[in-house]
Structure formats: structure tokens, C-alpha cells
Design a protein around this motif. Sequence first.
Motif, PDB file in Angstrom:
ATOM      1  N   MET A  53       0.837  -1.196   0.000  1.00  0.00           N
ATOM      2  CA  MET A  53       0.000   0.000   0.000  1.00  0.00           C
ATOM      3  C   MET A  53       0.873   1.247   0.000  1.00  0.00           C
ATOM      4  SD  MET A  53      -3.214  -1.013   0.105  1.00  0.00           S
ATOM      5  CE  MET A  53      -4.179   0.291   0.803  1.00  0.00           C
ATOM      6  N   SER A  54       0.523   2.178  -0.874  1.00  0.00           N
ATOM      7  CA  SER A  54       1.193   3.481  -0.861  1.00  0.00           C
ATOM      8  C   SER A  54       0.650   4.305   0.294  1.00  0.00           C
ATOM      9  CB  SER A  54       0.944   4.191  -2.187  1.00  0.00           C
ATOM     10  OG  SER A  54       1.305   5.557  -2.105  1.00  0.00           O
ATOM     11  N   MET A  55       1.396   5.318   0.712  1.00  0.00           N
ATOM     12  CA  MET A  55       0.910   6.208   1.771  1.00  0.00           C
ATOM     13  C   MET A  55       0.207   7.443   1.223  1.00  0.00           C
ATOM     14  SD  MET A  55       3.411   6.317   5.088  1.00  0.00           S
ATOM     15  CE  MET A  55       4.990   6.429   4.266  1.00  0.00           C
ATOM     16  N   THR A  56       0.215   7.647  -0.082  1.00  0.00           N
ATOM     17  CA  THR A  56      -0.430   8.829  -0.642  1.00  0.00           C
ATOM     18  C   THR A  56      -1.716   8.440  -1.358  1.00  0.00           C
ATOM     19  OG1 THR A  56       0.873   8.650  -2.687  1.00  0.00           O
ATOM     20  CG2 THR A  56       1.757  10.024  -0.940  1.00  0.00           C
ATOM     21  N   GLY A  57      -2.719   9.269  -1.203  1.00  0.00           N
ATOM     22  CA  GLY A  57      -3.990   8.990  -1.874  1.00  0.00           C
ATOM     23  C   GLY A  57      -5.034  10.025  -1.500  1.00  0.00           C
ATOM     24  N   PHE A  58      -6.199   9.891  -2.125  1.00  0.00           N
ATOM     25  CA  PHE A  58      -7.302  10.822  -1.885  1.00  0.00           C
ATOM     26  C   PHE A  58      -8.617  10.080  -2.052  1.00  0.00           C
ATOM     27  CE2 PHE A  58     -10.557  13.747  -3.431  1.00  0.00           C
ATOM     28  CZ  PHE A  58     -10.528  14.732  -2.462  1.00  0.00           C
ATOM     29  N   GLY A  59      -9.565  10.407  -1.178  1.00  0.00           N
ATOM     30  CA  GLY A  59     -10.887   9.802  -1.285  1.00  0.00           C
ATOM     31  C   GLY A  59     -11.969  10.772  -0.856  1.00  0.00           C
ATOM     32  N   LYS A  73      -7.323  12.936   2.668  1.00  0.00           N
ATOM     33  CA  LYS A  73      -6.058  12.982   1.934  1.00  0.00           C
ATOM     34  C   LYS A  73      -4.984  12.349   2.796  1.00  0.00           C
ATOM     35  CE  LYS A  73      -4.064  17.008   1.493  1.00  0.00           C
ATOM     36  NZ  LYS A  73      -3.740  18.380   1.035  1.00  0.00           N
ATOM     37  N   SER A  74      -4.161  11.485   2.217  1.00  0.00           N
ATOM     38  CA  SER A  74      -3.075  10.859   2.989  1.00  0.00           C
ATOM     39  C   SER A  74      -1.729  11.185   2.355  1.00  0.00           C
ATOM     40  CB  SER A  74      -3.267   9.339   3.066  1.00  0.00           C
ATOM     41  OG  SER A  74      -3.175   8.733   1.801  1.00  0.00           O
ATOM     42  N   LEU A  75      -0.745  11.408   3.220  1.00  0.00           N
ATOM     43  CA  LEU A  75       0.602  11.791   2.798  1.00  0.00           C
ATOM     44  C   LEU A  75       1.632  10.935   3.535  1.00  0.00           C
ATOM     45  CD1 LEU A  75       0.026  15.635   3.193  1.00  0.00           C
ATOM     46  CD2 LEU A  75       0.002  14.388   1.033  1.00  0.00           C
ATOM     47  N   ASN A  76       2.885  11.024   3.107  1.00  0.00           N
ATOM     48  CA  ASN A  76       3.959  10.264   3.758  1.00  0.00           C
ATOM     49  C   ASN A  76       4.162  10.734   5.198  1.00  0.00           C
ATOM     50  OD1 ASN A  76       4.235   9.242   1.242  1.00  0.00           O
ATOM     51  ND2 ASN A  76       6.275  10.007   0.843  1.00  0.00           N
ATOM     52  N   HIS A  77       4.355   9.772   6.086  1.00  0.00           N
ATOM     53  CA  HIS A  77       4.666  10.091   7.488  1.00  0.00           C
ATOM     54  C   HIS A  77       5.182   8.834   8.165  1.00  0.00           C
ATOM     55  CE1 HIS A  77       4.135  11.626  11.611  1.00  0.00           C
ATOM     56  NE2 HIS A  77       4.107  12.824  11.056  1.00  0.00           N
ATOM     57  N   ARG A  78       6.100   9.017   9.110  1.00  0.00           N
ATOM     58  CA  ARG A  78       6.669   7.865   9.813  1.00  0.00           C
ATOM     59  C   ARG A  78       5.634   7.109  10.628  1.00  0.00           C
ATOM     60  NH1 ARG A  78      12.114   8.706  13.175  1.00  0.00           N
ATOM     61  NH2 ARG A  78      12.095   6.458  13.297  1.00  0.00           N
ATOM     62  N   TYR A  79       4.673   7.865  11.177  1.00  0.00           N
ATOM     63  CA  TYR A  79       3.695   7.266  12.071  1.00  0.00           C
ATOM     64  C   TYR A  79       2.284   7.447  11.511  1.00  0.00           C
ATOM     65  CZ  TYR A  79       7.822   7.676  15.008  1.00  0.00           C
ATOM     66  OH  TYR A  79       9.100   7.613  15.485  1.00  0.00           O
ATOM     67  N   ASN A  80       1.295   7.102  12.328  1.00  0.00           N
ATOM     68  CA  ASN A  80      -0.101   7.285  11.927  1.00  0.00           C
ATOM     69  C   ASN A  80      -0.606   8.572  12.569  1.00  0.00           C
ATOM     70  OD1 ASN A  80      -2.691   6.994  11.065  1.00  0.00           O
ATOM     71  ND2 ASN A  80      -3.055   5.015  12.013  1.00  0.00           N
ATOM     72  N   ASP A  81      -0.553   9.650  11.813  1.00  0.00           N
ATOM     73  CA  ASP A  81      -0.909  10.976  12.319  1.00  0.00           C
ATOM     74  C   ASP A  81      -2.206  11.425  11.648  1.00  0.00           C
ATOM     75  OD1 ASP A  81      -0.694  13.393  13.635  1.00  0.00           O
ATOM     76  OD2 ASP A  81       0.453  14.320  12.020  1.00  0.00           O
ATOM     77  N   ASP A 118     -12.843   3.970   1.423  1.00  0.00           N
ATOM     78  CA  ASP A 118     -12.782   2.965   0.346  1.00  0.00           C
ATOM     79  C   ASP A 118     -12.099   3.544  -0.892  1.00  0.00           C
ATOM     80  OD1 ASP A 118     -14.013   1.053   1.870  1.00  0.00           O
ATOM     81  OD2 ASP A 118     -16.016   1.375   1.033  1.00  0.00           O
ATOM     82  N   ASN A 119     -12.454   4.774  -1.242  1.00  0.00           N
ATOM     83  CA  ASN A 119     -11.846   5.415  -2.417  1.00  0.00           C
ATOM     84  C   ASN A 119     -10.364   5.706  -2.175  1.00  0.00           C
ATOM     85  OD1 ASN A 119     -14.252   5.437  -3.871  1.00  0.00           O
ATOM     86  ND2 ASN A 119     -14.891   7.387  -3.001  1.00  0.00           N
ATOM     87  N   LEU A 120     -10.042   6.131  -0.953  1.00  0.00           N
ATOM     88  CA  LEU A 120      -8.650   6.396  -0.599  1.00  0.00           C
ATOM     89  C   LEU A 120      -7.816   5.121  -0.663  1.00  0.00           C
ATOM     90  CD1 LEU A 120      -6.427   8.264   0.717  1.00  0.00           C
ATOM     91  CD2 LEU A 120      -7.279   7.456   2.910  1.00  0.00           C
ATOM     92  N   ILE A 121      -8.328   4.057  -0.073  1.00  0.00           N
ATOM     93  CA  ILE A 121      -7.596   2.784  -0.040  1.00  0.00           C
ATOM     94  C   ILE A 121      -7.417   2.228  -1.452  1.00  0.00           C
ATOM     95  CG2 ILE A 121      -7.759   0.371   0.711  1.00  0.00           C
ATOM     96  CD1 ILE A 121      -9.131   1.476   3.273  1.00  0.00           C
ATOM     97  N   ASP A 122      -8.432   2.409  -2.296  1.00  0.00           N
ATOM     98  CA  ASP A 122      -8.329   1.945  -3.676  1.00  0.00           C
ATOM     99  C   ASP A 122      -7.189   2.660  -4.406  1.00  0.00           C
ATOM    100  OD1 ASP A 122      -9.435   0.446  -6.010  1.00  0.00           O
ATOM    101  OD2 ASP A 122      -9.830   2.465  -6.769  1.00  0.00           O
ATOM    102  N   MET A 123      -7.081   3.977  -4.198  1.00  0.00           N
ATOM    103  CA  MET A 123      -5.997   4.733  -4.829  1.00  0.00           C
ATOM    104  C   MET A 123      -4.641   4.323  -4.269  1.00  0.00           C
ATOM    105  SD  MET A 123      -5.464   8.889  -5.083  1.00  0.00           S
ATOM    106  CE  MET A 123      -6.835   9.125  -6.191  1.00  0.00           C
ATOM    107  N   ARG A 124      -4.564   4.146  -2.949  1.00  0.00           N
ATOM    108  CA  ARG A 124      -3.306   3.735  -2.310  1.00  0.00           C
ATOM    109  C   ARG A 124      -2.892   2.342  -2.775  1.00  0.00           C
ATOM    110  NH1 ARG A 124      -2.294   6.084   3.245  1.00  0.00           N
ATOM    111  NH2 ARG A 124      -1.965   3.959   3.962  1.00  0.00           N
ATOM    112  N   SER A 125      -3.877   1.488  -3.000  1.00  0.00           N
ATOM    113  CA  SER A 125      -3.593   0.124  -3.439  1.00  0.00           C
ATOM    114  C   SER A 125      -3.038   0.102  -4.865  1.00  0.00           C
ATOM    115  CB  SER A 125      -4.873  -0.712  -3.360  1.00  0.00           C
ATOM    116  OG  SER A 125      -4.662  -2.002  -3.862  1.00  0.00           O
TER     117      SER A 125
END
Length: 293
Positions: A3-9, A25-33, A142-149
Motif C-alpha cells: 500500500m502506498s501512503m499517498t492517496g485521496f478519497g 487525503k493521505s501523505l507520507n509520514h513515519r507514524y499514523n498521524d 474505500d476510495n482512498l484505499i483503492d488509490m493507495r492500493s
Amino acid sequence: MLMSMTGFGRGESSDKIHNFNVEIKSLNHRYNDIIIKMPKHINYMEENIKRLIKKNIKRGRIEVYIDLEYVDDNNIDVKVDIPLALAYKEALERMANTLNINEKITINHIVRMPEIVKTERKKDDENEIWLCLKEALEEALDNLIDMRSKEGNQLAYDIKEKALNIKNMVREIEERAPLVVVEYKEKLEDRVEELLNNEYELDESRLANEVVFFADKSSVDEEIVRLYSHIDQLTECLNSNESVGRKLDFLVQEMNREINTIGSKSSDIAISRLVVEVKSEIEKIREQIQNVE
């Protein structure tokens, strides 16, 4: 599945009272912020929102934007502070008398005063509003995870290609390493004979000891075995359904450590070239996995 860490849903839901629009919106980060921006009067939903997100996303900076509109105005209460209004009226009348102003105080004067009229939302049914929000939130997730996948699949394919290139180059190093010792022995024999000028007999035992010492000093067998192991583990991680970003980062660090050791042990030009190429591929993988959950 990587899974990528970047995406949008985006997600939307409505009931008889509420209309929710959710963007994640998800972006790169070391932790779950997780950062949530939503109307203040539903801030009590924050823990529910975070719990649902953490259940689906293990790593990355998650920005959630929640917009709430009410379908009609039946949910609004209008309140008038009568005691305050009377106090304003009396104060205005005193001021008019003092200043000899013959203007009559009307309702228009009073309603302009601060805090006289207040509008408040009727108390929402917490369960009802959560069910509506949850529907929009799950659609956005669901849309975010699909893009990250999808992006994760592309990353996995690219990393696998680079890992295969590294493995092939390590195999070349493995094949070349024994020849380096043979060539060293031949060069050493030629050099000794040249210096002795055939006037003295070559001490084979001392020559053998020197070759053994060189072979032991330049041996990269252990590093090669560990490199193969790290490459295989990296490939296995790419096929995992778990969050593997941190493990991949560790494996890449170890691969880099082993290839650096090989480079420091070898004085062979061919191996040195391969070491540089392997390090270049490892660096490319390291950059890629910065975007892996």
C-alpha cells in the motif's frame, strides 16, 4: 498487497436532517498521524472517526475534512435574551434623555445590540448523526484505499525489478570473487619471480600463506549470503498484506551495510563497479519505500 501512503478519497451521505461531505487525503509520514477538520459542535465524534481510520490505515499523515449541512431549518432554535433586551432599552432611553434626543426607541435599535438574539442547533441524536457521518467516511476511505492500493501495486512492481537487478549483480560478484584470489596469486608469483630474477628459489609455503591471508581478508562469502537473504525477505514483504514500510526500510539499510562491506574488502575493479551499481539500485529502492505504508 503493498500500500502506498499517498492517496485521496471523497464520500457523501444524507439522511432526513444531515448532509455530510467527507474528503480524506493521505501523505507520507513515519507514524499514523490523523488531522481532522470539522464543525465544532460535532467534535465529540473525533475519537470514533480516528478509530475507524486506524482500523483501515496503519501509517501516514491522514487529513480529514468534514462538511455538514442541515437539510432544513427545523433543527434551529432562536433564543431572545429578554432581560438583556430590557436592560439595553432602559440604557438607550437614559442616554436619549440625557442627550435631549427625542427619538423613540424601537425594536430595530434593540436587536442590533450584541447577544440579544441567538441561534442554536437543537441537540443532535448522537447515534443518528454518527451513522450518517460513518457512511460518508467509509465511502471516502474505500476510495482512498483503492488509490493507495493501485499506487502500491506500481511501487511493488518497480521495487521487485530493482531487487532482481541487485540479485543478478550480487551473483556476478559471487562468481567474480574466487577469480580475484587466483589472479592475485598469479600476479604475486610473477612479481616475486621478477624481483628474484630466477636467482633464488621461490618459497612456495610463504607464497601460499600470503595468498591464504589475502583470500581470508577479501572474502565476501558471508556478506553475499546475507545480501541474498535480505533480497528474498524484501520480495516476500512486497507480497504481504500487512503494513511493511518500516521492515522494508530496515532491510534496505542492512543491504546497504553489506554492499558497503563488500566494497571495502575488494580492490578488484570489476567488483567495485558492481558495488557502485548495487548501491545505486538500493538507493532507488530506499526512495521508493519512503512512500510505502
